[in-house]
Design a protein around this motif. Sequence first.
Motif, PDB file in Angstrom:
ATOM      1  N   GLY A  61     -22.117  -7.100   9.391  1.00  0.00           N
ATOM      2  CA  GLY A  61     -21.695  -7.051   7.991  1.00  0.00           C
ATOM      3  C   GLY A  61     -22.719  -7.598   7.032  1.00  0.00           C
ATOM      4  N   GLY A  62     -23.785  -8.162   7.531  1.00  0.00           N
ATOM      5  CA  GLY A  62     -24.804  -8.684   6.630  1.00  0.00           C
ATOM      6  C   GLY A  62     -24.434 -10.032   6.052  1.00  0.00           C
ATOM      7  N   ALA A  63     -25.356 -10.548   5.282  1.00  0.00           N
ATOM      8  CA  ALA A  63     -25.184 -11.877   4.708  1.00  0.00           C
ATOM      9  C   ALA A  63     -24.119 -11.856   3.621  1.00  0.00           C
ATOM     10  CB  ALA A  63     -26.514 -12.363   4.141  1.00  0.00           C
ATOM     11  N   VAL A  64     -23.442 -12.976   3.458  1.00  0.00           N
ATOM     12  CA  VAL A  64     -22.502 -13.152   2.353  1.00  0.00           C
ATOM     13  C   VAL A  64     -23.204 -13.950   1.261  1.00  0.00           C
ATOM     14  CG1 VAL A  64     -20.427 -12.979   3.768  1.00  0.00           C
ATOM     15  CG2 VAL A  64     -21.471 -15.194   3.409  1.00  0.00           C
ATOM     16  N   ALA A  65     -22.721 -13.821   0.050  1.00  0.00           N
ATOM     17  CA  ALA A  65     -23.393 -14.438  -1.094  1.00  0.00           C
ATOM     18  C   ALA A  65     -23.295 -15.953  -1.101  1.00  0.00           C
ATOM     19  CB  ALA A  65     -22.826 -13.876  -2.395  1.00  0.00           C
ATOM     20  N   GLN A  66     -22.342 -16.510  -0.378  1.00  0.00           N
ATOM     21  CA  GLN A  66     -22.134 -17.955  -0.402  1.00  0.00           C
ATOM     22  C   GLN A  66     -22.142 -18.509   1.016  1.00  0.00           C
ATOM     23  OE1 GLN A  66     -18.774 -19.008  -2.721  1.00  0.00           O
ATOM     24  NE2 GLN A  66     -18.935 -21.202  -2.319  1.00  0.00           N
ATOM     25  N   GLU A  67     -22.652 -19.712   1.168  1.00  0.00           N
ATOM     26  CA  GLU A  67     -22.662 -20.392   2.459  1.00  0.00           C
ATOM     27  C   GLU A  67     -21.232 -20.608   2.946  1.00  0.00           C
ATOM     28  OE1 GLU A  67     -25.116 -24.120   3.242  1.00  0.00           O
ATOM     29  OE2 GLU A  67     -23.120 -24.948   2.919  1.00  0.00           O
ATOM     30  N   LEU A  68     -20.994 -20.289   4.218  1.00  0.00           N
ATOM     31  CA  LEU A  68     -19.720 -20.576   4.858  1.00  0.00           C
ATOM     32  C   LEU A  68     -19.864 -21.843   5.687  1.00  0.00           C
ATOM     33  CD1 LEU A  68     -18.847 -16.967   6.085  1.00  0.00           C
ATOM     34  CD2 LEU A  68     -18.054 -18.118   4.001  1.00  0.00           C
ATOM     35  N   ASP A 117     -27.574 -16.957   9.837  1.00  0.00           N
ATOM     36  CA  ASP A 117     -27.251 -16.336   8.554  1.00  0.00           C
ATOM     37  C   ASP A 117     -27.185 -17.342   7.415  1.00  0.00           C
ATOM     38  OD1 ASP A 117     -26.795 -13.382   9.015  1.00  0.00           O
ATOM     39  OD2 ASP A 117     -25.569 -14.246  10.604  1.00  0.00           O
ATOM     40  N   GLY A 118     -27.603 -18.582   7.679  1.00  0.00           N
ATOM     41  CA  GLY A 118     -27.649 -19.591   6.628  1.00  0.00           C
ATOM     42  C   GLY A 118     -26.373 -20.387   6.443  1.00  0.00           C
ATOM     43  N   HIS A 119     -25.423 -20.233   7.359  1.00  0.00           N
ATOM     44  CA  HIS A 119     -24.161 -20.964   7.240  1.00  0.00           C
ATOM     45  C   HIS A 119     -24.284 -22.378   7.798  1.00  0.00           C
ATOM     46  CE1 HIS A 119     -22.515 -17.246   5.951  1.00  0.00           C
ATOM     47  NE2 HIS A 119     -22.667 -16.663   7.127  1.00  0.00           N
ATOM     48  N   ASN A 120     -23.471 -23.271   7.260  1.00  0.00           N
ATOM     49  CA  ASN A 120     -23.423 -24.670   7.662  1.00  0.00           C
ATOM     50  C   ASN A 120     -22.383 -24.789   8.782  1.00  0.00           C
ATOM     51  OD1 ASN A 120     -22.766 -27.402   7.852  1.00  0.00           O
ATOM     52  ND2 ASN A 120     -22.787 -27.738   5.649  1.00  0.00           N
ATOM     53  N   VAL A 121     -22.853 -25.054   9.998  1.00  0.00           N
ATOM     54  CA  VAL A 121     -21.957 -25.165  11.140  1.00  0.00           C
ATOM     55  C   VAL A 121     -22.080 -26.562  11.733  1.00  0.00           C
ATOM     56  CG1 VAL A 121     -21.904 -22.683  11.596  1.00  0.00           C
ATOM     57  CG2 VAL A 121     -23.646 -24.080  12.702  1.00  0.00           C
ATOM     58  N   GLU A 122     -21.014 -27.019  12.326  1.00  0.00           N
ATOM     59  CA  GLU A 122     -20.923 -28.430  12.685  1.00  0.00           C
ATOM     60  C   GLU A 122     -20.213 -28.601  14.031  1.00  0.00           C
ATOM     61  OE1 GLU A 122     -18.165 -32.034  10.762  1.00  0.00           O
ATOM     62  OE2 GLU A 122     -18.428 -30.146   9.691  1.00  0.00           O
ATOM     63  N   ALA A 123     -20.619 -29.617  14.763  1.00  0.00           N
ATOM     64  CA  ALA A 123     -19.851 -30.115  15.896  1.00  0.00           C
ATOM     65  C   ALA A 123     -19.379 -31.500  15.499  1.00  0.00           C
ATOM     66  CB  ALA A 123     -20.696 -30.187  17.164  1.00  0.00           C
ATOM     67  N   VAL A 124     -18.075 -31.767  15.679  1.00  0.00           N
ATOM     68  CA  VAL A 124     -17.513 -33.024  15.213  1.00  0.00           C
ATOM     69  C   VAL A 124     -16.551 -33.610  16.238  1.00  0.00           C
ATOM     70  CG1 VAL A 124     -15.658 -31.854  13.933  1.00  0.00           C
ATOM     71  CG2 VAL A 124     -16.308 -34.175  13.289  1.00  0.00           C
ATOM     72  N   HIS A 125     -16.604 -34.933  16.326  1.00  0.00           N
ATOM     73  CA  HIS A 125     -15.628 -35.675  17.130  1.00  0.00           C
ATOM     74  C   HIS A 125     -14.995 -36.723  16.225  1.00  0.00           C
ATOM     75  CE1 HIS A 125     -13.636 -37.642  20.424  1.00  0.00           C
ATOM     76  NE2 HIS A 125     -14.114 -38.788  20.001  1.00  0.00           N
TER      77      HIS A 125
END
Length: 129
Positions: A61-68, A117-125
């Motif tokens: 789907g390509g990049a989205v305009a805003q960071e997810l 794709d430039g998104h902010n992804v996290e691993a959290v405990h």
Amino acid sequence: MFDHVGFPCGDVETSVAFYSAVFAPLRMAVGVRIPTGPPGAPEVVGMTTGGTHPDFWLAPGGAVAQELHVAFAAPDRAAVDAVHEAALAHGAEVLHAPRIFPEYHPGYYAVFLRDPDGHNVEAVHHTWG
């Protein structure tokens, strides 16, 4: 609360490689592939961490305009640290190295990364109490 969530990707296979490698310490792996067209067309890929069904979906789907942003639950702080090490080995951009983020709550231990794709992804405990 959520059954599943999906992200559009500029290149699904690049994202599958990223999430499979970086989040392997959380047991993330391909659960299912769904064709979207003729052979060779991009697939929709459902990622799972060993549950009964894929709960994180990657779709063409390509990049989205805003960071997810999405945060994946880690069973302990060692798993967060292992995700960080896997991210470094994969060459991923680390936004915030593992540490306690007291501004969220005193037991919020996480690592924040940038996906392909430039998104902010996290691993959290979370440690409560």
